[in-house]
Design a protein around this motif. Structure first.
Motif, short mmCIF file in Angstrom:
data_model
loop_
_atom_site.label_atom_id
_atom_site.label_comp_id
_atom_site.label_asym_id
_atom_site.label_seq_id
_atom_site.Cartn_x
_atom_site.Cartn_y
_atom_site.Cartn_z
N GLU A 29 0.78 -1.32 -0.21
CA GLU A 29 0.00 0.07 0.16
C GLU A 29 0.93 1.26 0.07
N VAL A 30 2.00 1.32 0.76
CA VAL A 30 2.79 2.47 0.97
C VAL A 30 3.33 2.71 -0.58
N LEU A 31 3.93 1.76 -0.91
CA LEU A 31 4.51 1.88 -2.27
C LEU A 31 3.21 2.73 -3.23
N ALA A 32 2.11 1.93 -3.30
CA ALA A 32 1.22 2.34 -4.17
C ALA A 32 0.84 3.70 -3.94
N TYR A 33 0.62 4.25 -2.65
CA TYR A 33 0.24 5.55 -2.02
C TYR A 33 1.04 6.35 -2.88
N PHE A 34 2.65 6.23 -2.77
CA PHE A 34 3.41 7.35 -3.19
C PHE A 34 3.52 7.17 -4.72
N MET A 35 3.23 6.03 -5.16
CA MET A 35 3.12 6.19 -6.53
C MET A 35 1.97 7.20 -7.24
N TRP A 36 1.07 7.13 -6.30
CA TRP A 36 -0.28 8.00 -6.67
C TRP A 36 0.33 9.41 -6.43
N LEU A 37 0.82 9.86 -5.35
CA LEU A 37 1.26 11.03 -4.97
C LEU A 37 2.39 11.49 -6.00
N THR A 38 3.09 10.69 -6.44
CA THR A 38 4.07 11.09 -7.62
C THR A 38 3.50 11.48 -8.83
#
Length: 568
Positions: free
Chosen positions: A262-271
RNA sequence: GCGGCUGUAGUCUAGCGGUUAGGACUGAAGCUUCCCAAGCUUUAAGCCCGGGUUCAAAUCCCGGCAGCCGCACCA
């Protein structure tokens, strides 16, 4: 169709975005100066990133030195892994990675020194794979700039090749400042250096580059992220290393294991959000997952945000799960306790067997060494001493045999209130220069030799041009006072009263200024001015007192249409 | 780092052993009640650097630097 990068570089040089550095001395490949507009654009990009990461996500911004002593990069692996050994063919001049040629001769050729590797290649009769010619001795090339700290022999040091290490080595400070909780994150915006063999392609491969990096320290067994719920239905374009490209909701991608957590996915979204915010074209963006062979020594999953620009698909941001690699490396090399403490809900009573020194017997037997032996004994695992009639301990390099009369193995109850954890790291790492260059590529538009940069108000270096229609009849004075009021309101404005009005608009269009304010003869009679929209070239009249307000609304995203009053 | 191509004002370009190195755009000063690179006048600015060949080099040769393309590299 992809644009010619040469054309963009030419504009950048002409209008003051970018200049080749040290031009009057013939320039150096891979070094660029930012001109006034480039510097402003870069600041605006960095400021927005700061808003998202520092204000939005609560990361701590720190700023560490660029020069670091050698042990830092010994620990990080850069001294060894960031360098390669080359051999050259003496006949055809081709270069080869020495360790690649030695594959099959040794289990891990990359671990050998130049001399060993050279000897091995020579003795095995390895020749040039291209033409069969002889090979030179291996030469080592490290991509870090080496220097030394202090006079004389000094201390070997390197210019950092990434800003990340400064945050890893400060984990304890960051953790403490963050009130000893995980997850906790730090960010750093700054310069890094890589002595690239062959810099190319404008700002894409530089020797001195600007990075924005975030390091999020998370619980190794908990890579969930509360705010993920807000974005789980969002869709980003994915190119996984297995299977076809897909645009699916993030939640689905995580469930299917395409994105690891999830964290990875969240920061991909933020990016992705950041990229769209500053104005990159969503049709020319994608996340590409690293092949497992391509993955760096530290990463367990890594997605690159890539943009399609004149040079092809180009990596702008890497979002990686670096596992515990970095923190563990510094913990091992420095001996510092770079762990977080996880408190159990209830302290646990743990019954354990321990080795307890018997000083009454130790003292007479070992005299002044007793204390050290006692310490060594306490550290022994109980199993090693239990039911033995003697044990051997190592004291200052000396192996000493200690009879069982000197200690006893006993059970002890201990209260354990938690455990130490080496945090895992999620790292979004942004290349500022590449972002900036790709952004210019995406906003560049040309129609019949007329160039417009469609920069968003958020990032545009100059937000508004202010012109008197004529530099006479008192129009200049009115325009100057409007310009002053804009500057006072903190808006980057540009005053221009030379040449025809069309030329002045064209100048502003070419550097991406979103709007222009013109004082004309009507201003003198009714107190209104025209506001012109860059992208449509349309105008509305507004009261001159409202100019600052209107410009502010426009650059924060209000549509030009919304300015029109109903009667217009 | 290797190979190929290239280097003339801020930008684009003419030149092909002897030119005051030419033009266009841009820049600057001014004229023109002038809202989309209009026009006119004036003006500034260039042969990437260093050697060599030649009576003479922007032009030919060599080296360096830089750019582009391919190879390699991109932890």
């Amino acid at each position: 169709m992809r644009m010619d990068p040469q054309e963009l570089l030419s504009l950048c040089k002409r209008r003051g975005f970018l200049w080749p550095a040290y031009d009057i001395y013939g320039s150096v490949a891979g070094l660029y100066d930012y001109g006034p507009l480039g510097a402003a654009l870069k600041n605006n990009i960095e400021d927005h990133w700061r808003r998202l990461y520092v204000q939005g996500e609560g990361f701590q911004e720190i700023s560490c030195p660029i020069v670091a002593p050698e042990p830092v990069f010994k620990a990080s692996g850069h001294v060894d892994a960031f360098s390669d050994m080359y051999v050259e063919c003496t006949k055809c001049g081709e270069t080869f990675r020495a360790d690649h040629l030695a594959a099959g001769l040794h289990a891990n050729p990359a671990s050998l020194g130049e001399d060993e590797l050279g000897k091995m290649l020579r003795e095995s009769g390895v020749l040039c794979p291209e033409c069969g010619g002889g090979l030179t001795a291996p030469k080592r090339f490290n991509l870090m700039f080496k220097t030394s700290i202090g006079a004389g022999r000094g201390k070997t040091a390197y210019l950092r090749p990434e800003t990340a290490q400064g945050m890893f080595v400060n984990f304890s400070q960051v953790y403490r400042y963050g009130r000893e909780k995980l997850p906790v994150g730090a960010v750093q915006i700054g310069r890094a250096f890589r002595n690239e063999i062959s810099p190319r392609q404008g700002l894409i491969r530089l020797r001195e580059l600007n990075m924005m990096e975030a390091e999020l320290f998370v619980h190794p067994e908990d890579k969930s992220w509360p705010k993920f719920r807000d974005v789980r239905a969002e869709v980003v374009p994915l190119v996984p290393n297995k299977g076809p490209p897909s645009s699916v909701a993030l939640e689905e991608a995580v469930k299917a294991g395409v994105i690891r957590n999830e964290v990875l996915a969240y920061f991909m979204w933020l990016t992705y959000k950041f990229a769209l915010d500053i104005g990159l074209d969503p049709k020319r963006l994608r996340f590409r997952q690293h092949e497992s062979t391509e993955m760096a020594h530290y990463a367990s999953d890594c997605w690159d945000l890539e943009a399609e620009i004149g040079y092809g698909w180009t990596e702008l941001v890497g979002v990686a799960d670096r596992g515990c690699f970095d923190v563990k490396a510094h913990l091992d090399h420095s001996g510092a306790d770079l762990t977080s403490f996880e408190r159990y809900d209830e302290p646990r009573e743990v019954e354990m067997e321990v080795v307890k020194p018997n000083f009454g017997a130790l003292g007479p037997l070992f005299k002044d060494k007793s204390k050290l032996i006692a310490e060594a004994l306490s550290k022994l695992p109980a199993e090693a001493a239990k039911d033995q009639d003697k044990v051997t301990v190592d004291v200052e390099g000396e192996a000493l045999v200690v009879p069982s009369s000197c200690y006893e193995v006993s059970k002890r109850k201990e209260k354990v209130s938690g455990r130490k954890l080496v945090p895992h790291v999620i790292e979004p790492s942004y290349g500022v220069d590449r972002l900036l260059f790709s952004l210019l590529d995406h906003v560049y538009s040309k129609k019949d030799e007329y160039i417009v940069l469609r920069l968003k108000g958020l990032v545009a270096p100059i937000k508004v041009g202010v012109f008197p229609l004529m530099a006479r009849d008192g129009l200049g004075e009115i325009a100057t006072s409007i310009f002053d009021s804009l500057v006072k309101a903190g808006i980057a404005a540009y005053y221009d009263d030379s040449g025809s009005i069309g030329r002045r608009y064209a100048r502003m269009d070419e550097i991406g200024t979103p709007c222009c304010v013109t004082v004309d003869y009507d201003t003198k009679s009714d107190g209104t001015v025209t506001v012109r929209d860059r992208d449509s070239a349309e105008q509305v009249r507004v009261k001159k007192e409202e100019v600052a307000e209107v410009v502010k609304a426009l650059i924060s995203g209000a549509s030009f249409e919304s300015l029109r009053s109903p009667q217009d």
